[in-house]
Write a protein that holds these residues in place. Structure first.
Motif, PDB file in Angstrom:
ATOM      1  N   UNK A 147      -3.218   0.386  10.466  1.00  0.00           N
ATOM      2  CA  UNK A 147      -3.486  -0.995  10.082  1.00  0.00           C
ATOM      3  C   UNK A 147      -3.468  -1.156   8.562  1.00  0.00           C
ATOM      4  N   UNK A 148      -4.087  -0.211   7.857  1.00  0.00           N
ATOM      5  CA  UNK A 148      -4.090  -0.271   6.391  1.00  0.00           C
ATOM      6  C   UNK A 148      -2.680  -0.183   5.829  1.00  0.00           C
ATOM      7  N   UNK A 149      -1.904   0.767   6.338  1.00  0.00           N
ATOM      8  CA  UNK A 149      -0.567   1.004   5.791  1.00  0.00           C
ATOM      9  C   UNK A 149       0.357  -0.179   6.040  1.00  0.00           C
ATOM     10  N   UNK A 150       0.401  -0.670   7.270  1.00  0.00           N
ATOM     11  CA  UNK A 150       1.313  -1.770   7.567  1.00  0.00           C
ATOM     12  C   UNK A 150       0.855  -3.071   6.913  1.00  0.00           C
ATOM     13  N   UNK A 151      -0.450  -3.269   6.773  1.00  0.00           N
ATOM     14  CA  UNK A 151      -0.943  -4.439   6.038  1.00  0.00           C
ATOM     15  C   UNK A 151      -0.533  -4.367   4.574  1.00  0.00           C
ATOM     16  N   UNK A 152      -0.667  -3.187   3.970  1.00  0.00           N
ATOM     17  CA  UNK A 152      -0.261  -3.018   2.575  1.00  0.00           C
ATOM     18  C   UNK A 152       1.243  -3.162   2.407  1.00  0.00           C
ATOM     19  N   UNK A 153       2.008  -2.738   3.402  1.00  0.00           N
ATOM     20  CA  UNK A 153       3.465  -2.886   3.325  1.00  0.00           C
ATOM     21  C   UNK A 153       3.865  -4.358   3.310  1.00  0.00           C
ATOM     22  N   UNK A 154       3.291  -5.144   4.224  1.00  0.00           N
ATOM     23  CA  UNK A 154       3.602  -6.579   4.274  1.00  0.00           C
ATOM     24  C   UNK A 154       3.132  -7.276   3.004  1.00  0.00           C
ATOM     25  N   UNK A 155       1.940  -6.935   2.532  1.00  0.00           N
ATOM     26  CA  UNK A 155       1.420  -7.564   1.312  1.00  0.00           C
ATOM     27  C   UNK A 155       2.243  -7.170   0.088  1.00  0.00           C
ATOM     28  N   UNK A 156       2.742  -5.936   0.049  1.00  0.00           N
ATOM     29  CA  UNK A 156       3.600  -5.521  -1.064  1.00  0.00           C
ATOM     30  C   UNK A 156       4.916  -6.282  -1.047  1.00  0.00           C
ATOM     31  N   UNK A 157       5.463  -6.510   0.142  1.00  0.00           N
ATOM     32  CA  UNK A 157       6.675  -7.323   0.240  1.00  0.00           C
ATOM     33  C   UNK A 157       6.415  -8.742  -0.260  1.00  0.00           C
ATOM     34  N   UNK A 158       5.252  -9.299   0.082  1.00  0.00           N
ATOM     35  CA  UNK A 158       4.903 -10.626  -0.421  1.00  0.00           C
ATOM     36  C   UNK A 158       4.751 -10.608  -1.933  1.00  0.00           C
ATOM     37  N   UNK A 159       4.144  -9.559  -2.485  1.00  0.00           N
ATOM     38  CA  UNK A 159       3.983  -9.454  -3.934  1.00  0.00           C
ATOM     39  C   UNK A 159       5.337  -9.356  -4.635  1.00  0.00           C
ATOM     40  N   UNK A 160       6.271  -8.619  -4.056  1.00  0.00           N
ATOM     41  CA  UNK A 160       7.620  -8.535  -4.642  1.00  0.00           C
ATOM     42  C   UNK A 160       8.301  -9.893  -4.601  1.00  0.00           C
ATOM     43  N   UNK A 188      -4.533  -3.299  -7.118  1.00  0.00           N
ATOM     44  CA  UNK A 188      -5.803  -2.695  -6.716  1.00  0.00           C
ATOM     45  C   UNK A 188      -6.561  -3.625  -5.781  1.00  0.00           C
ATOM     46  N   UNK A 189      -6.601  -4.908  -6.118  1.00  0.00           N
ATOM     47  CA  UNK A 189      -7.277  -5.878  -5.260  1.00  0.00           C
ATOM     48  C   UNK A 189      -6.601  -5.950  -3.889  1.00  0.00           C
ATOM     49  N   UNK A 190      -5.279  -5.936  -3.884  1.00  0.00           N
ATOM     50  CA  UNK A 190      -4.546  -5.999  -2.620  1.00  0.00           C
ATOM     51  C   UNK A 190      -4.839  -4.780  -1.748  1.00  0.00           C
ATOM     52  N   UNK A 191      -4.856  -3.595  -2.345  1.00  0.00           N
ATOM     53  CA  UNK A 191      -5.096  -2.385  -1.567  1.00  0.00           C
ATOM     54  C   UNK A 191      -6.532  -2.339  -1.042  1.00  0.00           C
ATOM     55  N   UNK A 192      -7.490  -2.847  -1.805  1.00  0.00           N
ATOM     56  CA  UNK A 192      -8.874  -2.910  -1.309  1.00  0.00           C
ATOM     57  C   UNK A 192      -8.971  -3.837  -0.101  1.00  0.00           C
ATOM     58  N   UNK A 193      -8.262  -4.953  -0.160  1.00  0.00           N
ATOM     59  CA  UNK A 193      -8.249  -5.875   0.971  1.00  0.00           C
ATOM     60  C   UNK A 193      -7.631  -5.222   2.202  1.00  0.00           C
ATOM     61  N   UNK A 194      -6.523  -4.521   2.016  1.00  0.00           N
ATOM     62  CA  UNK A 194      -5.872  -3.851   3.147  1.00  0.00           C
ATOM     63  C   UNK A 194      -6.726  -2.713   3.686  1.00  0.00           C
ATOM     64  N   UNK A 195      -7.442  -2.028   2.797  1.00  0.00           N
ATOM     65  CA  UNK A 195      -8.362  -0.986   3.255  1.00  0.00           C
ATOM     66  C   UNK A 195      -9.468  -1.582   4.114  1.00  0.00           C
ATOM     67  N   UNK A 196      -9.949  -2.775   3.736  1.00  0.00           N
ATOM     68  CA  UNK A 196     -10.946  -3.461   4.556  1.00  0.00           C
ATOM     69  C   UNK A 196     -10.411  -3.789   5.940  1.00  0.00           C
ATOM     70  N   UNK A 197      -9.141  -4.187   6.016  1.00  0.00           N
ATOM     71  CA  UNK A 197      -8.519  -4.445   7.324  1.00  0.00           C
ATOM     72  C   UNK A 197      -8.464  -3.159   8.146  1.00  0.00           C
ATOM     73  N   UNK A 198      -8.139  -2.043   7.498  1.00  0.00           N
ATOM     74  CA  UNK A 198      -8.065  -0.782   8.216  1.00  0.00           C
ATOM     75  C   UNK A 198      -9.412  -0.274   8.709  1.00  0.00           C
ATOM     76  N   UNK A 199     -10.494  -0.681   8.065  1.00  0.00           N
ATOM     77  CA  UNK A 199     -11.832  -0.251   8.483  1.00  0.00           C
ATOM     78  C   UNK A 199     -12.375  -1.077   9.641  1.00  0.00           C
ATOM     79  N   UNK A 200     -11.719  -2.163   9.983  1.00  0.00           N
ATOM     80  CA  UNK A 200     -12.236  -3.048  11.031  1.00  0.00           C
ATOM     81  C   UNK A 200     -12.415  -2.344  12.380  1.00  0.00           C
ATOM     82  N   UNK A 201     -11.471  -1.496  12.846  1.00  0.00           N
ATOM     83  CA  UNK A 201     -11.721  -0.802  14.124  1.00  0.00           C
ATOM     84  C   UNK A 201     -12.986   0.050  14.101  1.00  0.00           C
ATOM     85  N   UNK A 202     -13.259   0.716  12.985  1.00  0.00           N
ATOM     86  CA  UNK A 202     -14.478   1.532  12.893  1.00  0.00           C
ATOM     87  C   UNK A 202     -15.735   0.679  12.801  1.00  0.00           C
TER      88      UNK A 202
END
Length: 360
Positions: A147-160, A188-202
């Protein structure tokens, strides 16, 4: 002839012992329910009427109780290729001091996200088939990594996409306003947000306690998967709007240049058409890879056949295999670094024409 009572009792006890042994043997020959069928990010391949795969078995590894799903093998192989390809991009960016502009930081963020996505696919395969049985925390962590990786991938595409839009909209002041520090802070802010998404299952976004609420992506619940799918579709709509604005700005720049320099009008129109074709390819590839899977995650649940999920999830993961080709290997500076690293020279046919604001 009467039998000895003690002998008769012993014979009866031996017969009862044999019957109990037969019952135990019959019970041990039946397949056990999978302890990890609901903890994998991909759907279980077993149904109520089929023997479970080796993911549920004992200590014999992946081949102890059944065949490994070919879909899972394909996902693991795709993840390996994704990880290797994006590791190459990161190595080029890291070992080339000249590639430190904000644009290359965004490309590096996308490569890092896709690298983690590839590793996540391999880790999920390992958790599902090699850990016997996987603990809930390990399975949820593997799902969180994806979840973290694919969220960061989509957000990075949006940033580009945003970066390309700003480079055209503010062509004169872009290089002074878009500083390296600002780009690093945003990433950094984007990756923290995506990390939060990845922690949701836990943190509770899972269906381990109630399998009826599972989505097509176990262990995420159907409601939570719907939220993620809607968020993705909104991000895709934003990217589509930005690319439409980029097309308008590119056409306007081409017309202005054509009016000022009539002798290069044909070349400029050709360059603009090539840029628009590139944009169409980028957006079309992203849409074909991700939109069907997002829509399916929005409407389907765990009762749907697993083959549907696999057949839509595999193209989505292949998007991380295509991203380096689109965003990294087509860049002249990265191409130059690759030629130097691999061959130690630059071919005479290599062209490193500087990009203009109309080259989208």
């Amino acid at each position: 002839m009467l039998r000895n009572p003690a002998a008769a009792a012993a014979a009866m006890e031996e017969q009862l012992r044999q019957q109990q042994l037969l019952v135990l043997l019959n019970a041990s020959s039946r397949p056990f329910p999978s302890s990890s069928s609901g903890s994998s990010i991909w759907p279980s391949n077993s149904s109520a009427s089929e023997p479970v795969t080796a993911a549920a078995g004992g200590g014999g590894g992946g081949g102890g109780g059944g065949a490994v799903s070919p879909w899972d093998i394909a996902l693991c192989a795709t993840g390996t290729a994704v990880a290797c390809e994006n590791a190459l991009v990161l190595a080029v960016l890291f070992y080339t001091p000249s590639l430190r502009a904000p644009m290359f930081l965004l490309i590096g963020s996308l490569a890092l996200a896709d690298l983690l996505a590839g590793l996540g696919l391999v880790v999920n395969f390992t958790v599902q088939y090699l850990l016997q049985p996987p603990s809930a925390a390990v399975a949820l962590s593997a799902a969180g990594l994806l979840l973290t990786a694919f969220s960061a991938s989509v957000c990075s595409l949006l940033a580009i996409t945003i970066d390309r839009y700003l480079s055209l909209y503010n062509a004169l002041t872009y290089h002074t306003e878009r500083t390296l520090t600002f780009t690093c802070a945003m990433l950094l802010l984007m990756w923290l947000l995506c990390l939060g998404v990845g922690l949701l299952p836990l943190l509770g976004w899972n269906c381990l306690r109630d399998r009826a609420t599972c989505s097509v992506l176990r262990p995420v619940t159907k409601d939570n998967a719907a939220v993620l799918a809607v968020t993705f579709l909104l991000l895709f709509a934003l990217m589509l709007q930005l690319y439409l604005q980029i097309c308008k700005i590119a056409f306007r720049h081409a017309q202005q240049i054509a009016v000022q320099h009539q002798f290069i009008a044909t070349a400029q129109v050709t360059s603009t058409r090539k840029g628009l074709s590139t944009l169409s390819f980028i957006l079309g590839t992203f849409a074909l890879c991700w939109v069907p899977f997002a829509v399916y995650s929005l409407v389907a649940d765990s009762s749907y056949p697993a083959v549907y999920t696999y057949s839509l999830a595999l193209p989505a993961t292949c998007n991380s295999l295509i991203n380096p080709v689109i965003y990294a290997f087509r860049n002249p500076d990265i191409q130059k670094s690759l030629w130097l690293a691999c061959c130690g020279c630059i071919p005479s046919t290599f062209s490193s024409r500087p990009r203009t604001s109309s080259d989208v």
